[in-house]
Design an enzyme around this catalytic site. Structure first.
Site, PDB file in Angstrom:
ATOM      1  CB  VAL A  67     -19.477 -14.313  39.673  1.00  0.00           C
ATOM      2  CG1 VAL A  67     -19.736 -15.217  40.856  1.00  0.00           C
ATOM      3  CG2 VAL A  67     -20.344 -14.684  38.469  1.00  0.00           C
ATOM      4  CE1 TYR A 156     -23.928 -23.104  29.386  1.00  0.00           C
ATOM      5  CE2 TYR A 156     -24.184 -25.097  28.068  1.00  0.00           C
ATOM      6  CZ  TYR A 156     -24.003 -24.480  29.296  1.00  0.00           C
ATOM      7  OH  TYR A 156     -23.885 -25.244  30.433  1.00  0.00           O
TER       8      TYR A 156
HETATM    9  N1  LIG Z   1     -28.082 -28.229  34.379  1.00  0.00           N
HETATM   10  C1  LIG Z   1     -27.422 -28.698  33.320  1.00  0.00           C
HETATM   11  O1  LIG Z   1     -27.929 -29.512  32.512  1.00  0.00           O
HETATM   12  C2  LIG Z   1     -26.006 -28.274  33.091  1.00  0.00           C
HETATM   13  C3  LIG Z   1     -25.261 -28.983  32.128  1.00  0.00           C
HETATM   14  C4  LIG Z   1     -23.956 -28.605  31.897  1.00  0.00           C
HETATM   15  C5  LIG Z   1     -23.406 -27.556  32.611  1.00  0.00           C
HETATM   16  N2  LIG Z   1     -24.147 -26.894  33.529  1.00  0.00           N
HETATM   17  C6  LIG Z   1     -23.506 -25.787  34.243  1.00  0.00           C
HETATM   18  O2  LIG Z   1     -23.623 -25.989  35.633  1.00  0.00           O
HETATM   19  C7  LIG Z   1     -23.723 -24.718  36.295  1.00  0.00           C
HETATM   20  C8  LIG Z   1     -24.961 -24.705  37.176  1.00  0.00           C
HETATM   21  O3  LIG Z   1     -26.094 -24.974  36.369  1.00  0.00           O
HETATM   22  P1  LIG Z   1     -27.556 -25.191  36.985  1.00  0.00           P
HETATM   23  O4  LIG Z   1     -28.280 -26.008  35.979  1.00  0.00           O
HETATM   24  O5  LIG Z   1     -27.463 -25.633  38.391  1.00  0.00           O
HETATM   25  O6  LIG Z   1     -28.103 -23.693  36.889  1.00  0.00           O
HETATM   26  P2  LIG Z   1     -29.267 -22.927  37.703  1.00  0.00           P
HETATM   27  O7  LIG Z   1     -29.704 -21.827  36.800  1.00  0.00           O
HETATM   28  O8  LIG Z   1     -30.290 -23.889  38.191  1.00  0.00           O
HETATM   29  O9  LIG Z   1     -28.444 -22.322  38.916  1.00  0.00           O
HETATM   30  C9  LIG Z   1     -27.378 -21.437  38.650  1.00  0.00           C
HETATM   31  C10 LIG Z   1     -27.141 -20.521  39.828  1.00  0.00           C
HETATM   32  O10 LIG Z   1     -26.111 -19.581  39.429  1.00  0.00           O
HETATM   33  C11 LIG Z   1     -26.513 -18.292  39.829  1.00  0.00           C
HETATM   34  N3  LIG Z   1     -25.913 -17.265  38.989  1.00  0.00           N
HETATM   35  C12 LIG Z   1     -26.126 -17.022  37.676  1.00  0.00           C
HETATM   36  N4  LIG Z   1     -25.447 -15.941  37.279  1.00  0.00           N
HETATM   37  C13 LIG Z   1     -24.776 -15.488  38.365  1.00  0.00           C
HETATM   38  C14 LIG Z   1     -23.903 -14.407  38.595  1.00  0.00           C
HETATM   39  N5  LIG Z   1     -23.618 -13.515  37.623  1.00  0.00           N
HETATM   40  N6  LIG Z   1     -23.385 -14.238  39.840  1.00  0.00           N
HETATM   41  C15 LIG Z   1     -23.687 -15.100  40.834  1.00  0.00           C
HETATM   42  N7  LIG Z   1     -24.521 -16.150  40.683  1.00  0.00           N
HETATM   43  C16 LIG Z   1     -25.063 -16.335  39.452  1.00  0.00           C
HETATM   44  C17 LIG Z   1     -28.029 -18.303  39.711  1.00  0.00           C
HETATM   45  O11 LIG Z   1     -28.638 -17.268  40.487  1.00  0.00           O
HETATM   46  C18 LIG Z   1     -28.372 -19.709  40.191  1.00  0.00           C
HETATM   47  O12 LIG Z   1     -28.604 -19.741  41.590  1.00  0.00           O
HETATM   48  C19 LIG Z   1     -23.723 -23.666  35.179  1.00  0.00           C
HETATM   49  O13 LIG Z   1     -22.409 -23.174  34.995  1.00  0.00           O
HETATM   50  C20 LIG Z   1     -24.171 -24.446  33.968  1.00  0.00           C
HETATM   51  O14 LIG Z   1     -23.732 -23.876  32.756  1.00  0.00           O
HETATM   52  C21 LIG Z   1     -25.440 -27.224  33.783  1.00  0.00           C
END
Ligand SMILES: NC(=O)c1ccc[n+]([C@@H]2O[C@H](COP(=O)([O-])OP(=O)(O)OC[C@H]3O[C@@H](n4cnc5c(N)ncnc54)[C@H](O)[C@@H]3O)[C@@H](O)[C@H]2O)c1
Length: 254
Positions: A67, A156
């Site tokens: 992205v 973050y």
């Molecule tokens: N899991 C949590 O506890 C949590 C809490 C709050 C917010 N979030 C947010 O939710 C979202 C998803 O988190 P998750 O835990 O499912 O993460 P994850 O790491 O399990 O999955 C994230 C996905 O995003 C993709 N990704 C990362 N950078 C990318 C890029 N530059 N271009 C395209 N794809 C990219 C990764 O390849 C992965 O498939 C994130 O924005 C994270 O900050 C997660």
């Protein structure tokens, strides 16, 4: 006064076109699954090519896309929009490497966090909005880390606070075009990304494994908990809701 649609029709996204960034796994994959279930034509954009298998399994279209790359992002949004335009964009791709003590965080580390979690979300929102001639819904994935500071995750936290502010500003600008923009602030959700951070977070004094179920409901946060919130915000149930942050954390911040 508008005629209120029947409740069962509100849950259908048949005929709508959706883009989910970072949909290969974790929260994004759960969102893809729910959007497909509701009848939307979903494009999953992820730099992880395992996303191809996720898309096959869930009935979505995969586009390999970092992205932060303008050309790849533009191509992904084009595929998602098709000929008649995009209806839904879920800006979920994000990174959350542990910052550690702020006094030893490098400029490169902070810049990378902001590049992926803020700049690319802005760009994706712009590209999506430019392909929403019929209005639409954008959901940005923020975090409860945006709402209160946390030791060891300051870069973050800053990035996700920017997502919240961006969401509000874009909502005001895009409202006249019928585009609603909201954010979700998940609490700790058990995903591959969180599992990969258990050790570094522990080293920073955060026992994230315990925090996964450390909420008044005592339930471990699962990706589908967040996907359900996305479904609410993109559906017509939320027709009069824009510029808001929906906290989904089992009450952890209550
Ligand atoms: N899991 C949590 O506890 C949590 C809490 C709050 C917010 N979030 C947010 O939710 C979202 C998803 O988190 P998750 O835990 O499912 O993460 P994850 O790491 O399990 O999955 C994230 C996905 O995003 C993709 N990704 C990362 N950078 C990318 C890029 N530059 N271009 C395209 N794809 C990219 C990764 O390849 C992965 O498939 C994130 O924005 C994270 O900050 C997660």
């Amino acid at each position: 006064m508008d005629t209120a649609p029947a409740l069962n029709s509100v849950f259908s996204l048949a005929g709508r076109r959706a883009l989910v960034t970072g949909g290969a796994k974790g929260i994004g994959a759960a969102v893809v699954a729910r959007l497909v279930e509701a009848g939307a034509a979903v494009t999953l954009a992820d730099l992880d090519t395992d996303g191809a298998a996720t898309a096959d399994r869930l009935g979505a279209t995969f586009v390999a896309c970092d992205v932060t790359d303008a050309a790849q992002l533009g191509a992904a949004v084009d595929v998602a929009a098709g000929d008649n335009g995009l209806d839904i964009c879920v800006n979920n791709a994000g990174i959350f490497p542990t910052t550690g003590p702020m006094q030893s965080a490098s400029d490169d580390f902070v810049a990378r966090m902001l590049e992926v979690n803020v700049r690319a979300v802005f760009s994706a929102a712009r590209e999506a909005a430019n392909r929403m001639p019929n209005g639409g819904a954008i959901v940005n994935m923020a975090s409860i880390a945006a709402l209160g500071g946390g030791a060891g995750i300051s870069a973050y936290s800053a990035s996700k606070a920017a997502v919240v502010s961006m969401t509000r500003a874009h909502a005001i600008e895009l409202g006249p075009q019928g585009i609603r923009v909201n954010a979700i602030a998940p609490g700790v959700i058990d995903t591959p990304g969180v599992q990969a951070q258990l050790e570094p977070l522990r080293a920073s004094g955060i026992d994230i494994d315990k925090r996964i179920a450390a909420n008044p409901l005592g339930v471990a946060g699962q990706p589908d908990h967040i996907a359900r919130g996305v479904m609410f915000l993109v559906s017509d149930l939320a027709a009069f809701i824009t510029g808001q942050v929906l906290v989904i954390d089992g009450g952890a911040t209550a």
